[in-house]
Scaffold this motif. Structure first.
Motif, short mmCIF file in Angstrom:
data_model
loop_
_atom_site.label_atom_id
_atom_site.label_comp_id
_atom_site.label_asym_id
_atom_site.label_seq_id
_atom_site.Cartn_x
_atom_site.Cartn_y
_atom_site.Cartn_z
N ARG A 163 52.17 39.63 28.07
CA ARG A 163 52.71 40.95 27.76
C ARG A 163 53.92 41.24 28.64
O ARG A 163 54.81 41.98 28.26
N HIS A 164 53.93 40.64 29.81
CA HIS A 164 55.01 40.90 30.76
C HIS A 164 56.08 39.81 30.78
O HIS A 164 57.25 40.09 31.07
N PHE A 165 55.69 38.58 30.52
CA PHE A 165 56.62 37.45 30.65
C PHE A 165 56.43 36.46 29.50
O PHE A 165 55.29 36.13 29.17
N PRO A 166 57.52 35.92 28.95
CA PRO A 166 57.37 34.90 27.91
C PRO A 166 56.90 33.55 28.46
O PRO A 166 56.24 32.79 27.77
N ALA B 167 67.08 49.47 43.41
CA ALA B 167 66.06 48.55 42.92
C ALA B 167 65.46 47.69 44.04
O ALA B 167 64.56 46.89 43.80
N MET B 168 65.97 47.85 45.24
CA MET B 168 65.59 46.96 46.33
C MET B 168 64.55 47.62 47.23
O MET B 168 64.84 48.06 48.32
N GLY B 169 63.32 47.66 46.75
CA GLY B 169 62.23 48.27 47.51
C GLY B 169 61.47 47.27 48.35
O GLY B 169 61.83 46.09 48.43
N PRO B 170 60.39 47.71 48.96
CA PRO B 170 59.61 46.87 49.87
C PRO B 170 59.03 45.61 49.21
O PRO B 170 58.95 44.57 49.83
N VAL B 171 58.64 45.72 47.94
CA VAL B 171 58.07 44.54 47.28
C VAL B 171 59.15 43.48 47.09
O VAL B 171 58.90 42.29 47.32
N VAL B 172 60.33 43.89 46.71
CA VAL B 172 61.44 42.95 46.54
C VAL B 172 61.74 42.27 47.87
O VAL B 172 61.97 41.06 47.93
N ARG B 173 61.69 43.04 48.92
CA ARG B 173 61.94 42.48 50.26
C ARG B 173 60.83 41.51 50.65
O ARG B 173 61.08 40.45 51.23
N ALA C 111 46.02 36.48 40.33
CA ALA C 111 46.35 37.90 40.23
C ALA C 111 45.17 38.75 39.78
O ALA C 111 45.24 39.99 39.86
N GLY C 112 44.11 38.10 39.30
CA GLY C 112 42.95 38.85 38.81
C GLY C 112 43.22 39.51 37.47
O GLY C 112 42.70 40.58 37.18
N LEU C 113 44.05 38.85 36.66
CA LEU C 113 44.43 39.40 35.35
C LEU C 113 44.19 38.35 34.27
O LEU C 113 43.84 37.21 34.56
N THR C 114 44.40 38.75 33.02
CA THR C 114 44.20 37.82 31.90
C THR C 114 45.52 37.18 31.49
O THR C 114 46.60 37.69 31.81
N LYS C 115 45.41 36.07 30.76
CA LYS C 115 46.61 35.40 30.24
C LYS C 115 47.35 36.32 29.27
O LYS C 115 48.58 36.31 29.25
N MET D 21 37.72 39.75 34.63
CA MET D 21 39.08 40.03 35.07
C MET D 21 39.47 41.45 34.68
O MET D 21 39.14 41.91 33.61
N ALA D 22 40.25 42.08 35.54
CA ALA D 22 40.72 43.43 35.27
C ALA D 22 41.75 43.40 34.15
O ALA D 22 42.55 42.50 34.08
N ARG D 23 41.72 44.41 33.30
CA ARG D 23 42.64 44.40 32.17
C ARG D 23 43.81 45.35 32.39
O ARG D 23 44.94 44.96 32.25
N TRP D 24 43.58 46.59 32.67
CA TRP D 24 44.66 47.56 32.70
C TRP D 24 44.91 48.09 34.11
O TRP D 24 45.06 49.27 34.31
N GLU D 25 44.92 47.22 35.05
CA GLU D 25 45.14 47.63 36.43
C GLU D 25 46.62 47.95 36.65
O GLU D 25 47.49 47.35 36.03
N PRO D 26 46.90 48.88 37.55
CA PRO D 26 48.30 49.18 37.84
C PRO D 26 48.98 48.01 38.54
O PRO D 26 48.33 47.16 39.16
N ASP D 27 50.28 47.99 38.44
CA ASP D 27 51.11 46.99 39.13
C ASP D 27 50.81 45.56 38.69
O ASP D 27 50.97 44.62 39.47
N ALA D 28 50.42 45.37 37.43
CA ALA D 28 50.10 44.02 36.94
C ALA D 28 51.32 43.10 37.08
O ALA D 28 51.18 41.96 37.52
N ARG D 29 52.47 43.59 36.73
CA ARG D 29 53.69 42.77 36.79
C ARG D 29 53.94 42.30 38.22
O ARG D 29 54.20 41.13 38.46
N GLU D 30 53.85 43.22 39.15
CA GLU D 30 54.05 42.90 40.57
C GLU D 30 53.01 41.89 41.05
O GLU D 30 53.33 40.94 41.75
N ARG D 31 51.76 42.11 40.67
CA ARG D 31 50.70 41.19 41.08
C ARG D 31 50.93 39.80 40.52
O ARG D 31 50.67 38.80 41.21
N LEU D 32 51.39 39.70 39.29
CA LEU D 32 51.67 38.40 38.69
C LEU D 32 52.79 37.68 39.43
O LEU D 32 52.70 36.48 39.71
#
Length: 188
Positions: free
Chosen positions: A46-49, A93-99, A37-41, A1-12
């Motif tokens: 780190r991003h969410f409780p 704060a309302m960008g394409p990902v939020v949409r 998401a291809g990430l670790t627990k 699994m990828a560890r330090w990939e960009p946009d981890a929060r968004e991917r999760l």
């Protein structure tokens, strides 16, 4: 699994919403979210409780932007005009990902009582941020609370219209909704 990939929060968030829609909120585990998401627990935590917090990602920033827009409104602005300035500022704060997540979020929330409760708390938080910002402008508390609630209604209606339409400008949808609520309030 990828560890330090960009946009981890968004991917999760996107992975979680997809899973919530596919199999339900209760049946979805953090392990499944991170795998999708291809990430670790550990990256998840780190991003969410916990997985509930995925749905309120960005709430603090949104509340801050709403409050800043209200605080920076001209001194001559009435309460709903200041709320309009808050909605315009929040549109940052309302960008394409939020949409993009809007339809998935709607389906996930509709299918889970727990997520409906969390969504309601988010609305309370947004209303409180606007009310406090208006009170700080010396708007009487009852008027500020009403304007804050109307602001939340305008935000929600504007968000729904923004997600469903091709027009990418969230602020235009939110201001249109605010105008409708302002007109409707005259007949109260």
């Amino acid at each position: 699994m990828a560890r330090w990939e960009p946009d981890a929060r968004e991917r999760l968030v996107l992975a979680a919403l997809d899973l919530f829609v596919e199999q339900g909120y209760d049946a979805t585990t953090v392990a499944q979210i991170t795998e999708r998401a291809g990430l670790t627990k550990s990256t998840f935590f780190r991003h969410f409780p916990d997985k509930r917090e995925l749905l309120v990602v960005g709430q603090e920033a949104l509340s801050r932007l709403l409050a800043e827009g209200i605080a920076e409104a001209p001194d001559t602005a009435g309460p709903l005009d200041a709320v309009a300035d808050g909605l315009v500022r929040a549109s940052e704060a309302m960008g394409p990902v939020v949409r993009e997540i809007g339809p998935r979020l709607k389906v996930a929330i509709a299918a889970s009582t727990e997520l409906q409760e969390r969504d309601a708390l988010k609305s309370v938080g947004l209303a409180a941020a606007m009310t406090t910002a208006l009170v700080d402008r010396a708007v009487p508390e009852t008027t500020a609370a009403l304007a804050g609630e109307i602001g939340v209604l305008a935000f929600k209606r504007g968000y729904a219209a923004w997600v469903e339409n091709d027009r990418l400008d969230f602020a235009a949808h939110a201001l249109e909704a605010l105008s409708e609520f302002r007109e409707a309030s005259v007949s109260l």
